[in-house]
Design a protein around this motif. Structure first.
Motif, PDB file in Angstrom:
ATOM      1  N   ASN A 242       0.815  -1.218   0.000  1.00  0.00           N
ATOM      2  CA  ASN A 242       0.000   0.000   0.000  1.00  0.00           C
ATOM      3  C   ASN A 242       0.851   1.272   0.000  1.00  0.00           C
ATOM      4  OD1 ASN A 242      -2.420  -1.589   0.203  1.00  0.00           O
ATOM      5  ND2 ASN A 242      -2.019  -1.819   2.396  1.00  0.00           N
ATOM      6  N   GLY A 243       1.935   1.239  -0.784  1.00  0.00           N
ATOM      7  CA  GLY A 243       2.758   2.420  -0.913  1.00  0.00           C
ATOM      8  C   GLY A 243       3.635   2.733   0.273  1.00  0.00           C
ATOM      9  N   GLU A 244       3.829   1.779   1.158  1.00  0.00           N
ATOM     10  CA  GLU A 244       4.681   1.991   2.328  1.00  0.00           C
ATOM     11  C   GLU A 244       5.647   0.824   2.500  1.00  0.00           C
ATOM     12  OE1 GLU A 244       3.802   3.549   6.727  1.00  0.00           O
ATOM     13  OE2 GLU A 244       3.240   1.442   6.499  1.00  0.00           O
ATOM     14  N   LEU A 245       6.905   1.138   2.727  1.00  0.00           N
ATOM     15  CA  LEU A 245       7.904   0.130   3.047  1.00  0.00           C
ATOM     16  C   LEU A 245       8.195   0.233   4.539  1.00  0.00           C
ATOM     17  CD1 LEU A 245       9.921  -2.056   2.063  1.00  0.00           C
ATOM     18  CD2 LEU A 245      11.599  -0.221   1.769  1.00  0.00           C
ATOM     19  N   ARG A 246       8.036  -0.867   5.227  1.00  0.00           N
ATOM     20  CA  ARG A 246       8.269  -0.903   6.666  1.00  0.00           C
ATOM     21  C   ARG A 246       9.335  -1.943   6.969  1.00  0.00           C
ATOM     22  NH1 ARG A 246       6.124   0.690  11.364  1.00  0.00           N
ATOM     23  NH2 ARG A 246       6.326  -0.665  13.192  1.00  0.00           N
ATOM     24  N   CYS A 247      10.272  -1.590   7.835  1.00  0.00           N
ATOM     25  CA  CYS A 247      11.357  -2.499   8.213  1.00  0.00           C
ATOM     26  C   CYS A 247      11.482  -2.543   9.725  1.00  0.00           C
ATOM     27  CB  CYS A 247      12.677  -2.026   7.595  1.00  0.00           C
ATOM     28  SG  CYS A 247      14.117  -3.030   8.039  1.00  0.00           S
ATOM     29  N   SER A 248      11.567  -3.740  10.283  1.00  0.00           N
ATOM     30  CA  SER A 248      11.808  -3.913  11.711  1.00  0.00           C
ATOM     31  C   SER A 248      12.819  -5.027  11.902  1.00  0.00           C
ATOM     32  CB  SER A 248      10.517  -4.232  12.461  1.00  0.00           C
ATOM     33  OG  SER A 248       9.960  -5.457  12.005  1.00  0.00           O
ATOM     34  N   ALA A 249      13.546  -4.970  12.994  1.00  0.00           N
ATOM     35  CA  ALA A 249      14.554  -5.994  13.267  1.00  0.00           C
ATOM     36  C   ALA A 249      14.720  -6.170  14.763  1.00  0.00           C
ATOM     37  CB  ALA A 249      15.891  -5.616  12.629  1.00  0.00           C
ATOM     38  N   SER A 250      15.138  -7.373  15.138  1.00  0.00           N
ATOM     39  CA  SER A 250      15.392  -7.698  16.540  1.00  0.00           C
ATOM     40  C   SER A 250      16.714  -8.435  16.652  1.00  0.00           C
ATOM     41  CB  SER A 250      14.268  -8.577  17.109  1.00  0.00           C
ATOM     42  OG  SER A 250      13.024  -7.900  17.096  1.00  0.00           O
TER      43      SER A 250
END
Length: 333
Positions: A274-282
């Motif tokens: 939806n037009g958004e790049l999201r990045c998370s990391a642990s």
């Protein structure tokens, strides 16, 4: 190893070398020899053959990681499933190599380039426990249940979620690991959903862990199609999925910034939707005593913007993790 067949090299647009051959010359595709590697490479080979209008054949290569029974952490993890396959490609023993992306080091390989990331499959991890049905989810396993994994990251995640479990280090292909459960040696094992799905073994999965709570290895569920640098194989570029490329680029840049190998206790998840790049990391302490998490997102419009955002997000996430002390956790793993 299959016999090398002659091909003709012409200069394509932009100076790249394009391999051209008659319809009777196959595209030789390098793969590890495991059942999973052959299954996933065969899928790529079928698609590539259709795109290029040529036959394909598999070149099976045995890697150090395939023959060693040592733990992944003691082997160092980085590149143990890829070095021999890459050497075969560099030396001309195959035209293309297909890897599980999570097994590839983040540093570039001299003389080679990843030309395509096909659409990603399920990036989640799966619990496969004895019996199935009631009591088969991770939260329902009895105290002291024996759960096997060869991944330091998965072992750490198990200890975070269930410190009362007996986490066992295991090696072997998917079938071998599942036999630990069916033979009663273990109560459960943790494996990648994508591998089980590719082998038609989805029925043994008793729980799929959601990525928001259980991030997986950077690049998990994605394949990498590698070629010799500057050499364009017909049809390979058409295998690439831009959304997948943006997501795995962000994940692997986080891993690189943390100076962690593919066996490190690091989980990363990036998604373009939806037009958004999201990045998370642990980042995890191996004993499960600590976990550090960071995330960031950007609105994007188009492929180039998504790739630029992947670089920015990876920098933000990795800097946040390092500020929390991630380097110490990675170094102690």
């Amino acid at each position: 190893m299959l016999r090398e067949r002659p091909s003709r090299v012409q200069t394509g647009h932009g100076g790249a070398a394009t391999v051209s051959a008659g319809a009777n010359v196959s595209i030789r595709i390098g793969t590890r020899g495991s059942a999973l590697a052959v299954a996933q490479t065969s899928t790529v080979a079928d698609r590539l053959g259709d795109l290029a209008g040529r036959d394909t054949e598999l070149v099976r290569v045995t890697t150090h990681g395939d023959v060693s029974r040592a733990s992944l952490s003691s082997l160092g993890g980085t590149g143990v499933f890829a070095a021999e396959l890459r050497s075969t490609l560099l030396e001309g023993g195959c035209d293309v190599a297909v890897h599980s992306l999570k097994d590839l080091p983040t540093a570039p390989a001299g003389g080679l380039e990843i030309a395509a990331y096909p659409p990603r499959e399920d990036a989640r991890d799966a619990l496969c426990s004895a019996g199935g049905g009631a009591g088969s989810r991770l939260s329902e396993l009895p105290a002291g249940a024996k759960v096997g994994t060869g991944s330091p990251r998965r072992a750490a995640q198990l200890r975070v979620r269930r410190p009362d479990l007996d986490v066992r280090d295991i090696r072997g292909n998917i079938e071998t690991r599942l036999r630990f459960v069916t033979d009663g040696e273990l109560d459960a094992v943790v494996l990648a959903c994508a591998g089980l799905d590719r082998l038609g073994l989805a029925g043994v999965i008793t729980e799929r862990f959601e990525l928001d709570e259980w991030p997986t290895a950077p690049g998990q569920g994605c394949l990498a199609v590698e070629v010799r640098a500057g050499e364009a194989i017909a049809g390979v570029a058409d295998l690439d999925d831009p959304a997948t490329r943006a997501a795995v680029t962000a994940e692997r840049l986080v891993l690189a910034a943390l100076e962690a190998g593919c066996a490190a206790p690091v989980g990363a998840t990036a998604r373009l939707a939806n037009g958004e790049l999201r990045c998370s990391a642990s980042v995890y302490a191996v004993d499960g005593s600590n976990v550090l998490t960071a995330s960031a997102s950007r609105s994007v419009d188009g492929e180039n913007a998504a790739l630029a955002a992947a670089v920015t997000l990876a920098s933000e996430v990795s800097e946040a993790l390092l500020a929390q002390g991630a380097a110490d956790l990675v170094a102690s793993a």
